[in-house]
Design an enzyme around this catalytic site. Structure first.
Site: not given
Length: 772
Positions: A375, A319-321, A137
């Protein structure tokens, strides 16, 4: 040796960064190391390298739009290599087939679209080798190393691929058949152009048009209020006359009677009630809530916000958007103290650090593994950028995310709300409201240097966590019950009821996420709530962008307006399932079951084909009862061929304009003929279809021959002599079907002169879109 396939070049570079490596043309080679004992290649897609083939590749007769060929129902869906990305596919195919490559690591974004992007490449390459899945993530060195040390077996995520392919193919069926049938039916009414429909975009547009109608049909009504200013033993404050729950009067005469009888009269404090409210810090950001906040505070469009977040993610700072969660696990929460310490280097954050709470572990409002899906929430990573490195939008977005994390470590806000009732002349009552902030808590972090009306405190969809819209409330003076005084001033204030407000782009994101409340069916409403409404976190911004590109909506001063074209389409859809959130609810439920291995993709696609048939038949039947009119631009007439042929509603797709110019090809937007219009090349469907090609682009003359090739092949040969400023360059022209505009394709000097290399300077293939 292993082949690691990322989704984008920047992502591939980040995956290789923690290990010894060297860069090569189109890929990176990782040297032998503990993580990769036999070494590895890292290469990448460029977003969606493969695409579903257009209808004419199933049957040439589908190239020309006709009601007689609908519905289009491919027996088996086919994919092809996107022409502009063939070079990268061939490079990947070569790497996949190398004998030293023993297995493959899918390293695209951890989600169904990422699964789709890489697996379809592998499938079309014809290679069958063992596969593993990297599932992370964030792109920090620590996360990458841990991810490669804990790879998943590909079988654990295979169902996500089935879900993504099913979604794409089903949306193709709905979008292709719906768009063609409604466009052709409009042509029968003499209106040219493409009227695109889709499983997500159409119900979203319906919500916007519904608000537009509410505004248009709203009839303002006048009302009058009586406002008084009191002097109670030297303490002054204002109040509004009320009776029961009502403060508004229907006639000015009533208001004037009250004003007259209260003027200069005795007043006494009749009651004082104080209610203490506590507000917990808001939850961490999901993509939708972050897009809504960024639009509310900075007026950034959802797409601009997503683009900015994607860059911050690729830089390793967040982190992963594309996350739909507002929670983290214990593993992430353990890193927060270190992250907060590093964030203190920012001058904008230093006043709020150290935070009162040292840890969030054990706080279920933020740390709850059961509510983390693919996520966790969007948070700063341990790779905190040096102050000064980020500028503009990237800095604003990063600080927004950082402040939300800091606020979670703050104390709750405590506010006393006071309602004071003043009795005048023992007859009329006036209400005054005020507040006192007992404890600022997290508010000092999120409201710092932010206009109070712009930043809502809590999660947009969680009303229990939001402070009411009461920023105008003043602090009341320290009076007590029984204190007496006079009416110092009194006047009548006239007003009128206001229509509903148009949505902002940020509110539209929230509306799409909570569209379940617009359904009548309680079960379907629950499904949409579980599936996060219309669209996904990754696609909502692009859906709104598509509505703008197709001229269904306009955004002016951050307010969303439905255009005449958008309104007419929704009028035509009427009660069609296309305009309702109901279909999305049902589909999202089935798609989620496919992703969990509980539903058959084959059964789902059979239902999708039946739905496509129903959309076509229902539209043809409904058109008989269309009673609305379509407004043409002022001063314009309908195209000659739309009026010719002996009757109203006759159209001649692909025909010529009155001048009789020779056809150069078929318009890629509406399917009509493109001709030489002397000053430019354009579609005979004007003014409803606005497709044109300038005869001179950046100083380069564009010949009929090149236009013919562009319309037939999708791109020209490489043309020499484009100039921009003092620089000259060579490029091919390519029609971008997704964005409906021309792109440049630049030649690869190492290859033949006639063919351009893959990738266009303005291409947006790295943006995920809902295939509608």
């Amino acid at each position: 040796m292993q082949l690691i396939i990322a989704e984008k070049p920047d992502q591939g570079a980040k995956l290789a960064a923690p290990f010894p490596h060297k860069k090569t043309q189109g890929y990176i080679e990782i040297a032998r190391c503990p993580a990769f004992p036999d070494g590895a290649y890292v290469s990448w897609a460029v977003g969606h390298i493969c695409e579903l083939v257009p209808p004419e590749e199933y049957d040439p007769s589908y190239k020309r739009w006709s009601l007689n060929t609908l519905p289009i129902l491919p027996g088996k869906f086919k994919h092809r290599i996107t022409p502009s990305k063939a070079k990268q596919f061939n490079l990947l195919k070569d790497l996949l087939k190398r004998p030293e490559v023993k297995d493959i690591i899918i390293a695209s974004d951890a989600g169904r679209e990422g699964e789709y992007i890489v697996r379809i490449i592998i499938q079309l390459s014809g290679v069958k080798k063992p596969m593993k899945r990297l599932w992370i993530s964030s792109l920090t060195a620590r996360a990458v190393e841990q991810g490669f040390a804990n790879l998943k077996d590909e079988s654990e995520t295979r169902n996500l691929y089935y879900e993504a392919v099913s979604r794409s193919c089903a949306d193709w069926l709905v979008g292709m058949n719906g768009s063609r049938v409604y466009s052709l039916l409009f042509q029968r009414r003499g209106v040219q152009g493409v009227f695109s429909t889709g499983r997500v975009q159409s119900p979203t547009l319906a919500l916007i048009v519904s608000r537009e109608k509410e505004i248009a049909n709203f009839k303002p009504e006048p009302f009058w209020e009586v406002k008084a200013k009191f002097d109670i033993q030297g303490a002054e404050y204002e109040g509004t006359w009320f009776k029961g729950e009502e403060t508004r009067l229907k006639t000015p005469e009533e208001a004037e009677v009250i004003r007259t009888r209260c003027e200069a009269k005795d007043a006494v404090v009749d009651s004082i009630e104080t209610e203490r409210k506590e507000f917990q810090p808001p939850q961490l950001f999901s993509l939708s809530s972050l897009q809504a906040s960024a639009n509310q505070i900075f007026k950034y469009s959802p797409q601009d916000t997503l683009s900015g977040l994607q860059q911050l993610y690729l830089d390793g700072y967040i982190s992963y958007p594309r996350s739909d969660s507002s929670y983290v696990t214990d593993e992430e929460a353990k890193q927060f103290p270190d992250i907060l310490q590093k964030l203190a280097g920012f001058n904008e954050l230093k006043p709020f650090l150290p935070a009162p709470k040292s840890t969030l572990i054990g706080n279920k409002r933020y740390v709850n593994a059961s509510k983390v899906g693919d996520h966790y929430a969007i948070i700063p990573t341990e790779q905190v950028p040096n102050p000064g490195r980020l500028q503009g939008m990237h800095l604003n977005l990063y600080l927004l995310i950082a402040k939300r994390l800091i606020a979670a470590h703050e104390e709750k806000a405590i506010i006393d709300y006071t309602t004071l009732v003043t009795l005048v002349d023992e007859r009329d009552t006036f209400m005054s409201k005020g507040k006192v902030i007992v404890q600022e808590g997290w508010r000092k972090v999120l409201y710092d240097n932010t206009p109070k009306k712009k930043a809502k405190s809590g999660k947009e969809e969680d009303k229990n966590d939001r402070e009411e819209e009461d920023e105008d409330l003043s602090v009341l003076p320290p009076v007590k019950k029984g204190d007496a005084g006079k009416v110092a001033d009194i006047h009548v204030k006239e007003g009128k009821t206001q229509p509903p407000k148009r949505y902002t782009e940020g509110q539209l994101i929230t509306l799409m996420k909570t569209a379940g409340k617009h359904l009548d069916n309680a079960e379907l409403e629950k499904v949409l709530q579980r599936t996060e409404g219309l669209g996904t976190e990754a696609t909502r911004a692009s859906i709104i962008g598509g509505l703008k590109d197709r001229q269904y909506i306009e955004v002016r001063k951050n307010m969303v307006y439905a255009t005449n074209k958008g309104t007419v389409l929704i009028e035509a859809l009427g009660e069609s399932i296309l305009a309702s959130a109901e279909m999305t609810a049902k589909w999202e439920q089935r798609l989620g079951e496919i992703g969990q291995g509980q539903e058959s993709p084959k059964n789902f696609m059979e239902q999708a084909q039946r739905l496509a048939q129903k959309i076509v038949s229902d539209a043809i039947e409904a058109e008989k009862n269309w009673s609305f009119t379509v407004e043409m631009p002022s001063g314009e007439e309908r195209p000659a061929y739309a009026k010719a042929g002996g009757g109203k509603g006759t159209a001649a797709p692909g025909g010529r304009e009155g001048g009789g110019s020779p056809e150069l090809g078929v318009c890629p937007i509406c399917g009509k003929a493109v001709v030489d219009k002397k000053k430019l090349y354009g579609c005979t469907g004007y003014p409803s279809c606005m497709f044109t090609i300038s005869k001179k682009i950046l100083g380069k003359a564009i010949s009929e021959t090149q236009v013919k090739r562009l319309l037939d092949k999708g791109q020209t040969l490489v043309l020499k002599g484009f100039t921009k400023g003092d620089k000259a360059f060579d490029a091919a022209l390519s029609w971008n079907r997704e964005r409906q505009k021309l792109d440049f394709l630049f030649p690869d000097r190492s290859e033949g002169k006639g063919e351009p290399r893959t990738g266009a300077g303005t291409h947006t293939a790295d943006k995920k879109t809902d295939p509608v």
